[in-house]
Design a protein around this motif. Structure first.
Motif, PDB file in Angstrom:
ATOM      1  N   ALA A  47       1.034  -1.269   0.048  1.00  0.00           N
ATOM      2  CA  ALA A  47      -0.067   0.091  -0.004  1.00  0.00           C
ATOM      3  C   ALA A  47       0.787   1.158  -0.026  1.00  0.00           C
ATOM      4  CB  ALA A  47      -0.913   0.001   1.158  1.00  0.00           C
ATOM      5  N   GLY A  48       0.489   2.341  -0.850  1.00  0.00           N
ATOM      6  CA  GLY A  48       1.096   3.439  -0.737  1.00  0.00           C
ATOM      7  C   GLY A  48       0.590   4.420  -0.179  1.00  0.00           C
ATOM      8  N   LYS A  49       0.674   5.877  -0.190  1.00  0.00           N
ATOM      9  CA  LYS A  49       0.018   6.841   0.623  1.00  0.00           C
ATOM     10  C   LYS A  49      -1.633   6.901   0.310  1.00  0.00           C
ATOM     11  CE  LYS A  49       3.696   9.921   0.659  1.00  0.00           C
ATOM     12  NZ  LYS A  49       4.293  10.309  -0.641  1.00  0.00           N
ATOM     13  N   PRO A  50      -2.231   7.472   1.405  1.00  0.00           N
ATOM     14  CA  PRO A  50      -3.548   7.480   1.228  1.00  0.00           C
ATOM     15  C   PRO A  50      -3.855   8.352  -0.068  1.00  0.00           C
ATOM     16  CG  PRO A  50      -3.287   7.944   3.597  1.00  0.00           C
ATOM     17  CD  PRO A  50      -1.878   7.719   2.872  1.00  0.00           C
ATOM     18  N   THR A  51      -4.932   8.324  -0.687  1.00  0.00           N
ATOM     19  CA  THR A  51      -5.208   9.276  -1.811  1.00  0.00           C
ATOM     20  C   THR A  51      -6.284  10.161  -1.411  1.00  0.00           C
ATOM     21  OG1 THR A  51      -6.764   7.548  -2.699  1.00  0.00           O
ATOM     22  CG2 THR A  51      -4.372   7.320  -3.473  1.00  0.00           C
ATOM     23  N   GLN A  52      -6.626  10.982  -2.450  1.00  0.00           N
ATOM     24  CA  GLN A  52      -7.760  11.902  -2.368  1.00  0.00           C
ATOM     25  C   GLN A  52      -8.285  12.172  -3.785  1.00  0.00           C
ATOM     26  OE1 GLN A  52      -7.123  15.919  -0.706  1.00  0.00           O
ATOM     27  NE2 GLN A  52      -5.183  16.068  -1.426  1.00  0.00           N
ATOM     28  N   SER A  53      -9.684  12.687  -3.659  1.00  0.00           N
ATOM     29  CA  SER A  53     -10.218  12.594  -5.142  1.00  0.00           C
ATOM     30  C   SER A  53      -9.560  14.002  -5.950  1.00  0.00           C
ATOM     31  CB  SER A  53     -11.725  12.764  -5.010  1.00  0.00           C
ATOM     32  OG  SER A  53     -11.861  14.009  -4.362  1.00  0.00           O
ATOM     33  N   VAL A  54      -9.656  13.842  -7.409  1.00  0.00           N
ATOM     34  CA  VAL A  54      -9.164  14.953  -8.197  1.00  0.00           C
ATOM     35  C   VAL A  54      -9.648  16.486  -7.799  1.00  0.00           C
ATOM     36  CG1 VAL A  54      -8.031  13.875 -10.110  1.00  0.00           C
ATOM     37  CG2 VAL A  54     -10.381  14.440 -10.097  1.00  0.00           C
ATOM     38  N   ALA A  55     -10.878  16.426  -7.142  1.00  0.00           N
ATOM     39  CA  ALA A  55     -11.592  17.922  -7.034  1.00  0.00           C
ATOM     40  C   ALA A  55     -12.622  17.480  -5.879  1.00  0.00           C
ATOM     41  CB  ALA A  55     -11.997  18.413  -8.223  1.00  0.00           C
ATOM     42  N   ASN A  56     -13.505  18.530  -5.360  1.00  0.00           N
ATOM     43  CA  ASN A  56     -14.434  18.269  -4.604  1.00  0.00           C
ATOM     44  C   ASN A  56     -14.318  17.352  -3.446  1.00  0.00           C
ATOM     45  OD1 ASN A  56     -15.530  18.437  -7.658  1.00  0.00           O
ATOM     46  ND2 ASN A  56     -16.458  19.951  -6.383  1.00  0.00           N
ATOM     47  N   GLN A  57     -13.185  17.465  -2.751  1.00  0.00           N
ATOM     48  CA  GLN A  57     -12.726  16.403  -1.962  1.00  0.00           C
ATOM     49  C   GLN A  57     -13.685  16.281  -0.709  1.00  0.00           C
ATOM     50  OE1 GLN A  57     -10.643  18.622  -2.828  1.00  0.00           O
ATOM     51  NE2 GLN A  57      -8.868  17.519  -3.977  1.00  0.00           N
ATOM     52  N   THR A  58     -14.130  17.351  -0.404  1.00  0.00           N
ATOM     53  CA  THR A  58     -15.085  17.408   1.055  1.00  0.00           C
ATOM     54  C   THR A  58     -16.465  16.599   0.621  1.00  0.00           C
ATOM     55  OG1 THR A  58     -14.313  19.474   1.440  1.00  0.00           O
ATOM     56  CG2 THR A  58     -16.129  18.735   2.890  1.00  0.00           C
ATOM     57  N   GLU A  59     -17.039  17.058  -0.583  1.00  0.00           N
ATOM     58  CA  GLU A  59     -18.384  15.988  -1.015  1.00  0.00           C
ATOM     59  C   GLU A  59     -18.117  14.788  -1.072  1.00  0.00           C
ATOM     60  OE1 GLU A  59     -16.995  19.239  -2.039  1.00  0.00           O
ATOM     61  OE2 GLU A  59     -18.569  20.430  -3.316  1.00  0.00           O
ATOM     62  N   ILE A  60     -16.988  14.563  -2.090  1.00  0.00           N
ATOM     63  CA  ILE A  60     -16.833  12.920  -2.490  1.00  0.00           C
ATOM     64  C   ILE A  60     -16.534  12.114  -1.171  1.00  0.00           C
ATOM     65  CG2 ILE A  60     -15.309  11.374  -3.874  1.00  0.00           C
ATOM     66  CD1 ILE A  60     -16.741  13.410  -5.578  1.00  0.00           C
ATOM     67  N   ASN A  61     -15.709  12.794  -0.217  1.00  0.00           N
ATOM     68  CA  ASN A  61     -15.375  12.206   1.045  1.00  0.00           C
ATOM     69  C   ASN A  61     -16.822  11.696   2.003  1.00  0.00           C
ATOM     70  OD1 ASN A  61     -14.290  11.012   3.268  1.00  0.00           O
ATOM     71  ND2 ASN A  61     -13.217  13.044   3.874  1.00  0.00           N
ATOM     72  N   GLU A  62     -17.710  12.858   1.740  1.00  0.00           N
ATOM     73  CA  GLU A  62     -18.980  12.684   2.488  1.00  0.00           C
ATOM     74  C   GLU A  62     -19.683  11.411   1.793  1.00  0.00           C
ATOM     75  OE1 GLU A  62     -21.058  16.570   2.771  1.00  0.00           O
ATOM     76  OE2 GLU A  62     -19.492  17.067   4.303  1.00  0.00           O
ATOM     77  N   LEU A  63     -19.681  11.333   0.393  1.00  0.00           N
ATOM     78  CA  LEU A  63     -20.478  10.360  -0.224  1.00  0.00           C
ATOM     79  C   LEU A  63     -20.113   9.063  -0.295  1.00  0.00           C
ATOM     80  CD1 LEU A  63     -21.296  12.705  -3.295  1.00  0.00           C
ATOM     81  CD2 LEU A  63     -23.209  11.768  -1.808  1.00  0.00           C
ATOM     82  N   PHE A  64     -18.595   8.950   0.111  1.00  0.00           N
ATOM     83  CA  PHE A  64     -18.025   7.644  -0.088  1.00  0.00           C
ATOM     84  C   PHE A  64     -17.370   7.440   1.352  1.00  0.00           C
ATOM     85  CE2 PHE A  64     -18.534   8.817  -4.257  1.00  0.00           C
ATOM     86  CZ  PHE A  64     -19.112   7.593  -5.051  1.00  0.00           C
ATOM     87  N   PRO A  65     -18.089   7.400   2.309  1.00  0.00           N
ATOM     88  CA  PRO A  65     -17.391   7.358   3.560  1.00  0.00           C
ATOM     89  C   PRO A  65     -16.457   6.085   3.926  1.00  0.00           C
ATOM     90  CG  PRO A  65     -19.611   7.112   4.027  1.00  0.00           C
ATOM     91  CD  PRO A  65     -19.441   7.545   2.621  1.00  0.00           C
ATOM     92  N   CYS A  66     -16.883   4.936   3.361  1.00  0.00           N
ATOM     93  CA  CYS A  66     -16.127   3.709   3.536  1.00  0.00           C
ATOM     94  C   CYS A  66     -15.089   3.501   2.494  1.00  0.00           C
ATOM     95  CB  CYS A  66     -16.981   2.444   3.557  1.00  0.00           C
ATOM     96  SG  CYS A  66     -18.487   2.670   4.508  1.00  0.00           S
ATOM     97  N   THR A  67     -15.148   4.012   1.378  1.00  0.00           N
ATOM     98  CA  THR A  67     -13.848   3.913   0.239  1.00  0.00           C
ATOM     99  C   THR A  67     -13.247   5.063  -0.171  1.00  0.00           C
ATOM    100  OG1 THR A  67     -15.800   4.076  -1.224  1.00  0.00           O
ATOM    101  CG2 THR A  67     -15.394   1.892  -0.614  1.00  0.00           C
ATOM    102  N   TYR A  68     -13.521   6.158   0.689  1.00  0.00           N
ATOM    103  CA  TYR A  68     -12.670   7.333   0.429  1.00  0.00           C
ATOM    104  C   TYR A  68     -11.295   7.495   0.832  1.00  0.00           C
ATOM    105  CZ  TYR A  68     -11.430  12.142  -0.748  1.00  0.00           C
ATOM    106  OH  TYR A  68     -10.633  13.184  -1.183  1.00  0.00           O
ATOM    107  N   GLY A  69     -10.132   7.693  -0.028  1.00  0.00           N
ATOM    108  CA  GLY A  69      -8.915   8.149   0.678  1.00  0.00           C
ATOM    109  C   GLY A  69      -8.188   6.596   0.809  1.00  0.00           C
ATOM    110  N   LEU A  70      -8.677   5.736   0.269  1.00  0.00           N
ATOM    111  CA  LEU A  70      -7.836   4.507   0.554  1.00  0.00           C
ATOM    112  C   LEU A  70      -6.268   4.667  -0.349  1.00  0.00           C
ATOM    113  CD1 LEU A  70     -10.664   2.138  -0.759  1.00  0.00           C
ATOM    114  CD2 LEU A  70      -9.806   2.240   1.466  1.00  0.00           C
ATOM    115  N   PRO A  71      -5.561   3.886  -0.132  1.00  0.00           N
ATOM    116  CA  PRO A  71      -3.996   3.826  -0.509  1.00  0.00           C
ATOM    117  C   PRO A  71      -3.953   3.217  -1.842  1.00  0.00           C
ATOM    118  CG  PRO A  71      -4.143   2.071   0.775  1.00  0.00           C
ATOM    119  CD  PRO A  71      -5.404   2.704   1.023  1.00  0.00           C
ATOM    120  N   GLU A  72      -3.242   3.768  -2.669  1.00  0.00           N
ATOM    121  CA  GLU A  72      -2.952   3.326  -4.043  1.00  0.00           C
ATOM    122  C   GLU A  72      -2.054   1.917  -3.809  1.00  0.00           C
ATOM    123  OE1 GLU A  72      -0.045   5.818  -6.173  1.00  0.00           O
ATOM    124  OE2 GLU A  72       0.727   4.031  -6.979  1.00  0.00           O
TER     125      GLU A  72
END
Ligand code: FBP
Length: 549
Positions: free
Chosen positions: A29-54
């Motif tokens: 596993a690499g570092k945690p990731t974030q979405s290309v844009a709208n990080q807050t909204e995407i994080n809220e919509l995908f609480p279980c699968t957001y920010g996973l590592p590459e």
């Protein structure tokens, strides 16, 4: 089933795998990731699968004993060469985990999961389809998976078949579906993994870790062969201008790649038209200027490549489409009740004055197409708009005006072509055959490592296949918020042609020469057997993008 001589010979081709996938692997596993844009909204919509590592696969020195897995596979959206190899790679991958593993194919796309239509894909079936084009092994469809009812219906058959993981082979919209489904199944502790594979001839599903979507390589090679043939024909008879529309939805990657391969007189890049804020008339004037300049040299022939999404990028039309999308979503029922001959009036009277004027200025057929049904993902069906005819008609008018002013002496005889369906089911090139097999095999490794919400990622693709890097990237990493059907929705961000990217720059540096001189290249048909420099070359887009890094 009767087979051609090529089909028989091609069946025994053994796709090449990255060396790392040829033995036991461990997921690093690499570092945690974030979405290309709208990080807050995407994080809220995908609480279980957001920010996973590459994830990157590395060789594992200690072989692990695997348990049998049951996997469901879905082909989603438009066909792309190599889909059958993704499935055969997946099949071989899960059989390598354990010989009792089983693969189920859902029929005719995501709808098959909801309607419980499936077949078990056994070795004899898989063997019939290795290295072949098409999606006919199980069929494809565009059903959008978005409701809880659909997810729960899917779960019923998943439970019945004891499926541990679902692999969705699709484009940006289908992989968005995969991410939504992965989140739902994880949030509900179902234990079902959902993974995606990057498919689309359009080439618009890519980033640093997904270097290209499969199918782009083969489809553009098929179109380039045909464009080359047309160019040789028009250079022989010297009497026609060929207006060639190329598939590819919004992005102009296909047109650009074909231009790099064949050096036509003109290739329009929608993204540039938008960046320069050009009107349709300005695009037409530019083409007419080249036609007139070539005619002055006695060359009343040429080729024009047109990306199918062009119309959407004319800024005025783009604004019109955005308002039409909202209008048709908000007044869907009212609009459906309007008689066909009154729909034009209804639309004009409900649009803002500016967009109504644009709507009225378009030929009726084009305007009508813009107001017809969107596909299930909310996209205008640009492949149905005859942009090639619209442009040649307008160029003809412009040339007539130039003739009257004494600025053009020549003969303009346009012919029209639309290349799209011709390339979507071609037998995959060696590149796509290898890439797809690796993507499928790699998906099996992702399943074995227990992750969900990931896309199969195979990269370093300009190097020989043995050196490819395999792993997975969280799908949420590719997402942003976009307006669809009048609402903001999380979707995978489309990768459009970058005007600061190496492929476009390469094209822009040469296009003047191609316009006025005749510099055609004739790539010829895809070769499956022979020297590597003829058979194994990846697309020029991929090669220039790598060199540009
Ligand atoms: P995907 O985005 O599903 O890969 O579709 C690719 C494509 O071939 C586009 O280039 C084209 O606009 C569209 O499909 C045509 O759709 P259909 O197959 O429904 O006619």
């Amino acid at each position: 089933m009767k087979k051609s001589a090529l089909q028989k010979a091609r069946a025994s081709y053994q796709p090449k795998l990255p060396i790392v996938l040829t033995g036991p692997v461990k997921a690093v596993a690499g570092k945690p990731t974030q979405s290309v844009a709208n990080q807050t909204e995407i994080n809220e919509l995908f609480p279980c699968t957001y920010g996973l590592p590459e994830i990157k696969f590395e060789k594992n020195t200690a072989p692990t004993a695997g348990k049998p897995v049951n996997v469901g596979v879905i082909l989603s959206g438009g066909q792309a060469p190599g889909g059958h190899n993704v499935i055969s790679g997946l099949f071989d991958g899960i059989k390598k985990i354990h010989r009792d593993s089983r693969l189920f194919g859902f029929i005719m796309g995501p709808g098959g999961l909801v309607d419980h239509k499936y077949i078990e894909l056994t070795a004899p079936i898989i063997n019939e389809y290795r290295n072949t084009g098409g999606f006919d092994i199980i069929g494809s469809g565009r059903t959008k998976l978005e409701t809880k009812e659909q997810f729960d219906k899917g779960l019923e058959i998943i439970r019945e078949l004891g499926i541990n993981a679902l692999v969705i082979i699709g484009g940006d919209d289908s992989n968005t579906n995969a991410a939504v489904l992965a989140e739902y199944y994880k949030a509900n502790n179902t234990g079902v993994q959902v993974l995606g594979c990057p498919k689309t001839i359009d080439g618009d599903l890519k980033n640093d870790l997904i270097e290209t979507s499969f199918g782009f390589d083969t489809a553009t090679k098929v179109y380039s062969e045909m464009i080359g043939n047309i160019q040789r024909d028009c250079n022989s008879a010297k009497k026609y201008w060929h207006f060639i529309k190329l598939m590819g939805r919004s992005a102009s990657h296909i047109a650009l790649e074909c231009a790099l391969q064949t050096q036509p007189n003109i290739c329009i890049i929608s993204e540039e038209v938008e960046a320069k804020n050009l009107t349709l008339q300005q695009v037409v004037d530019q083409i007419a200027e080249v036609v007139a300049a070539r005619a002055a040299e006695g060359n009343n022939f040429g080729t024009v490549l047109i990306p199918e999404g062009l119309i959407e990028f004319i800024p005025a039309v783009k604004a019109l489409i955005a308002e039409l999308n909202d209008l048709l979503a908000a007044k869907a029922e009212e609009f459906a009740a309007v008689a066909a001959d009154k729909q034009r009036e209804f639309i004009i009277s409900n649009l803002s004055p500016e967009n109504a004027a644009t709507y009225e200025s378009l030929p009726h057929g084009v305007a009508r197409q813009l107001s017809l049904d969107r596909d299930p993902h909310g996209n205008v069906q640009v492949s149905l708009i005859e942009t090639e005819k619209l442009l040649s008609e307008m160029v003809g008018k412009r040339l007539a005006a130039m003739k009257a002013e004494g600025n053009y002496k020549g003969k303009f005889s346009p012919l029209h072509h639309f290349f799209g369906y011709e390339g979507r089911c071609a037998d995959p090139s060696n590149f796509d055959a290898d890439y797809c097999y690796a993507l499928g095999f790699n998906a099996a490794c992702l399943i074995n490592s227990g992750v969900t919400g990931y896309m199969s990622s195979v990269r370093n693709l300009v190097k020989p296949a043995v050196q490819w890097i395999a792993g997975g990237i969280p799908i949420t990493m590719m997402m942003n918020m976009e307006r669809r059907h009048g609402e903001m929705k999380p979707v995978i961000q489309k990768a459009l042609v970058r005007l600061d990217g190496a492929p476009f720059k390469k094209f822009a540096a040469q296009r003047k020469d191609w316009a006025y001189n005749t510099c055609y290249v004739y790539p010829g048909p895809i070769q499956y057997f022979g020297p590597a420099e003829v058979c194994d070359q990846p697309s020029l887009t991929l090669q220039y993008e790598h060199k540009g890094k």
